[in-house]
Enzyme design. Sequence first.
Site, PDB file in Angstrom:
ATOM      1  N   CYS A   1       0.853  -1.191   0.122  1.00 18.29           N
ATOM      2  CA  CYS A   1       0.066  -0.035   0.229  1.00 18.29           C
ATOM      3  C   CYS A   1       0.704   1.184  -0.108  1.00 18.29           C
ATOM      4  O   CYS A   1       0.387   2.549  -0.336  1.00 18.29           O
ATOM      5  CB  CYS A   1      -1.023  -0.065   1.091  1.00 18.29           C
TER       6      CYS A   1
ATOM      7  N   GLU B   1      -5.875   2.239  -8.138  1.00 13.76           N
ATOM      8  CA  GLU B   1      -4.750   1.429  -7.428  1.00 13.76           C
ATOM      9  C   GLU B   1      -4.407   0.217  -8.538  1.00 13.76           C
ATOM     10  O   GLU B   1      -5.368  -0.541  -8.833  1.00 13.76           O
ATOM     11  CB  GLU B   1      -5.018   0.918  -6.114  1.00 13.76           C
TER      12      GLU B   1
HETATM   13  P1  NAD Z   1      -9.663  -6.850   0.403  1.00 14.42           P
HETATM   14  O1  NAD Z   1     -10.089  -5.818   1.024  1.00 14.42           O
HETATM   15  O2  NAD Z   1     -10.040  -7.659  -0.639  1.00 14.42           O
HETATM   16  O3  NAD Z   1      -9.636  -7.957   1.698  1.00 14.42           O
HETATM   17  C1  NAD Z   1      -9.238  -7.630   2.910  1.00 14.42           C
HETATM   18  C2  NAD Z   1     -10.048  -8.434   3.818  1.00 14.42           C
HETATM   19  O4  NAD Z   1     -11.303  -8.156   3.792  1.00 14.42           O
HETATM   20  C3  NAD Z   1      -9.677  -9.909   3.774  1.00 14.42           C
HETATM   21  O5  NAD Z   1      -9.584 -10.485   5.055  1.00 14.42           O
HETATM   22  C4  NAD Z   1     -10.933 -10.189   3.006  1.00 14.42           C
HETATM   23  O6  NAD Z   1     -11.362 -11.666   3.533  1.00 14.42           O
HETATM   24  C5  NAD Z   1     -12.098  -9.335   3.569  1.00 14.42           C
HETATM   25  N1  NAD Z   1     -12.947  -9.071   2.710  1.00 14.42           N
HETATM   26  C6  NAD Z   1     -12.845  -8.644   1.421  1.00 14.42           C
HETATM   27  N2  NAD Z   1     -14.087  -8.240   0.775  1.00 14.42           N
HETATM   28  C7  NAD Z   1     -14.921  -8.293   1.604  1.00 14.42           C
HETATM   29  C8  NAD Z   1     -16.243  -8.098   1.706  1.00 14.42           C
HETATM   30  N3  NAD Z   1     -16.982  -7.569   0.657  1.00 14.42           N
HETATM   31  N4  NAD Z   1     -16.921  -7.969   2.990  1.00 14.42           N
HETATM   32  C9  NAD Z   1     -16.218  -8.575   3.949  1.00 14.42           C
HETATM   33  N5  NAD Z   1     -14.804  -8.908   4.058  1.00 14.42           N
HETATM   34  C10 NAD Z   1     -14.260  -8.881   2.996  1.00 14.42           C
HETATM   35  O7  NAD Z   1      -8.026  -6.708   0.337  1.00 14.42           O
HETATM   36  P2  NAD Z   1      -6.876  -7.305  -0.261  1.00 14.42           P
HETATM   37  O8  NAD Z   1      -6.766  -7.840  -1.767  1.00 14.42           O
HETATM   38  O9  NAD Z   1      -6.884  -8.595   0.605  1.00 14.42           O
HETATM   39  O10 NAD Z   1      -5.615  -6.337   0.271  1.00 14.42           O
HETATM   40  C11 NAD Z   1      -5.066  -5.590  -0.717  1.00 14.42           C
HETATM   41  C12 NAD Z   1      -5.595  -4.227  -0.366  1.00 14.42           C
HETATM   42  O11 NAD Z   1      -5.059  -3.908   0.984  1.00 14.42           O
HETATM   43  C13 NAD Z   1      -4.806  -3.270  -1.252  1.00 14.42           C
HETATM   44  O12 NAD Z   1      -5.847  -2.197  -1.743  1.00 14.42           O
HETATM   45  C14 NAD Z   1      -3.895  -2.735  -0.494  1.00 14.42           C
HETATM   46  O13 NAD Z   1      -3.528  -1.041  -0.733  1.00 14.42           O
HETATM   47  C15 NAD Z   1      -4.458  -2.598   0.843  1.00 14.42           C
HETATM   48  N6  NAD Z   1      -3.726  -2.250   1.961  1.00 14.42           N
HETATM   49  C16 NAD Z   1      -3.491  -1.315   2.819  1.00 14.42           C
HETATM   50  C17 NAD Z   1      -2.435  -1.144   3.750  1.00 14.42           C
HETATM   51  C18 NAD Z   1      -2.745   0.414   4.609  1.00 14.42           C
HETATM   52  O14 NAD Z   1      -1.984   0.245   5.526  1.00 14.42           O
HETATM   53  N7  NAD Z   1      -3.361   1.235   4.139  1.00 14.42           N
HETATM   54  C19 NAD Z   1      -1.864  -1.886   4.119  1.00 14.42           C
HETATM   55  C20 NAD Z   1      -1.616  -2.981   3.190  1.00 14.42           C
HETATM   56  C21 NAD Z   1      -2.832  -3.373   2.246  1.00 14.42           C
END
Ligand code: NAD
Length: 497
Positions: free
Chosen positions: A291, A397
């Site tokens: 991120c 992104e």
């Molecule tokens: P994601 O949003 O797809 O999933 C994150 C978590 O939420 C997972 O545990 C997933 O099972 C759950 N989830 C996903 N969709 C959901 C829904 N509709 N309802 C309920 N739960 C749900 O994210 P990802 O692909 O696992 O991670 C990558 C993203 O995380 C990127 O956008 C990245 O920039 C971000 N990120 C942000 C930071 C920060 O500090 N801002 C740090 C690391 C990653």
Amino acid sequence: MAILEEPIKGILEVKNYIDGEWVESAGKIQDVVNPVNGEVIARVPISTKEEIDSAVEAAKAAFPDWRRTPPVARARCLFRLKELLEANFEELSRVQTQEHGKTIDESRGETRRGIENVEVACGIPTLMQGYNSEDIASGIDEYLIPTPLGVFGIIGPFNFPFMIPLWSAPYAVATGNCVVIKPSSEVPLSQMKIAELVDEAGFPPGVWNVVNGGRTVVNGMLDHPDIEGITFVGSTPTAKNVIYPRCGATGKRVIAQGGASNFMVIMPDCSLRATILALMTSFFGNAGQRCLAGQNAIIVGDDDHFYNEFISGVVDTAKKIVIGNGLDEEVQMGPVRDTEKKKKILSYISSGIEEGAKIILDGRSDFRIKGNYPDTCFLGSTIMENVKPEMKIVTEEIFGPTMGIIRVKTLDEAIRICNDSPFQNGNAIFTSNGRTAREFKYRVKSGNVGINIGIVAPMAFFPFSGTGDSFFGILHTQGKEAIRFFTESKVVIERWL
Ligand code: NAD
């Protein structure tokens, strides 16, 4: 150089860790695939609503005793956990590489950053002190006691399977709360390994629970009346449309960290070689799946000589990045996490071209994999020139190993582009001029700001900041802000007659 031994052999059956026991789930089972070679390394349950309920119940039951455990004694559990994490440092790092694909050095960095949060939380006896005023009126004293709240849910993303839940969990339990962690189902093994060490460290049953799964578990947390708050790290759509509003509706406190599209602003007075090296890890480290990764570089000024030197420098250096199995210590970039993510990155590259960007290094085809691995999840570094701020490869992104190049005349224009982005996670400037750096730092909106630093990752004793569509909430994970988030300020006003 030999490839390091894989810590996971065969197919690991992942269980939930509830109330100090390893519990088999009744949910559907999903494969965990090593992206390097497509091998199934584990099977993870997609747990049911009943299973998240039972973890919350266990955490709730453990809370009264844990809350009464003196902070010094709670800290001793964390000290033991820290020692166990150190003793298993290399294995924990290799697990991350095997389940995620990142290089072993990136994994070691992640392990270190995760452990640092446990170290900071070990200072809880002083970190959790309140404050007081004597004689706020004649004979009356007033003081503040930070008190734990109960049960917290911690939801992690796929890109830092080990570290990110540790931005929250050590602080939550140090302050006397109990936690239920839901790792990303794509990479559940690191949190399973940590829970094994939590168990060995002697935390009382129910204080630290792990429930694997997907939306059912998240929804179960969001709706649960006994969960006081949620920390979430993941994409902006989930943070903004699911986590933040649902916590508001159910009265839970929340930290919801979202996605990013970060800018690296390059001034012609920067130290070119050092800047290019910093940009390599910023844009292409972790295969761009950070991120805090740079997504677009903004080159300021009309010095064509500098511009051409910069472009040839980044292209030549990016071309030399060694791509392959992260367990090979010579490898500098592993695969992206899975085929779906690769497809999405490819579609962003195509959209950039359609909108007028020009490819000067084509990571779709122009790369070689070290070793004999299928190219299913691999991508090389892609660099695109002629990028404009309104293109999708800027406004959305990408989360892959791509670098867009935007050219502007002035620092003002560069700052405007940074500040017009919906995301505000981590922008940086590269310059040798202190006045320019100060101007940038002062005016740029992002929550994390870098000056000659390409990955603006705050240490555990600083908050992991972020604003705009990169963050929803007020207090952040890590350090003192996490302590504040996981406690309620109880204010006592006292008079003895
Ligand atoms: P994601 O949003 O797809 O999933 C994150 C978590 O939420 C997972 O545990 C997933 O099972 C759950 N989830 C996903 N969709 C959901 C829904 N509709 N309802 C309920 N739960 C749900 O994210 P990802 O692909 O696992 O991670 C990558 C993203 O995380 C990127 O956008 C990245 O920039 C971000 N990120 C942000 C930071 C920060 O500090 N801002 C740090 C690391 C990653």
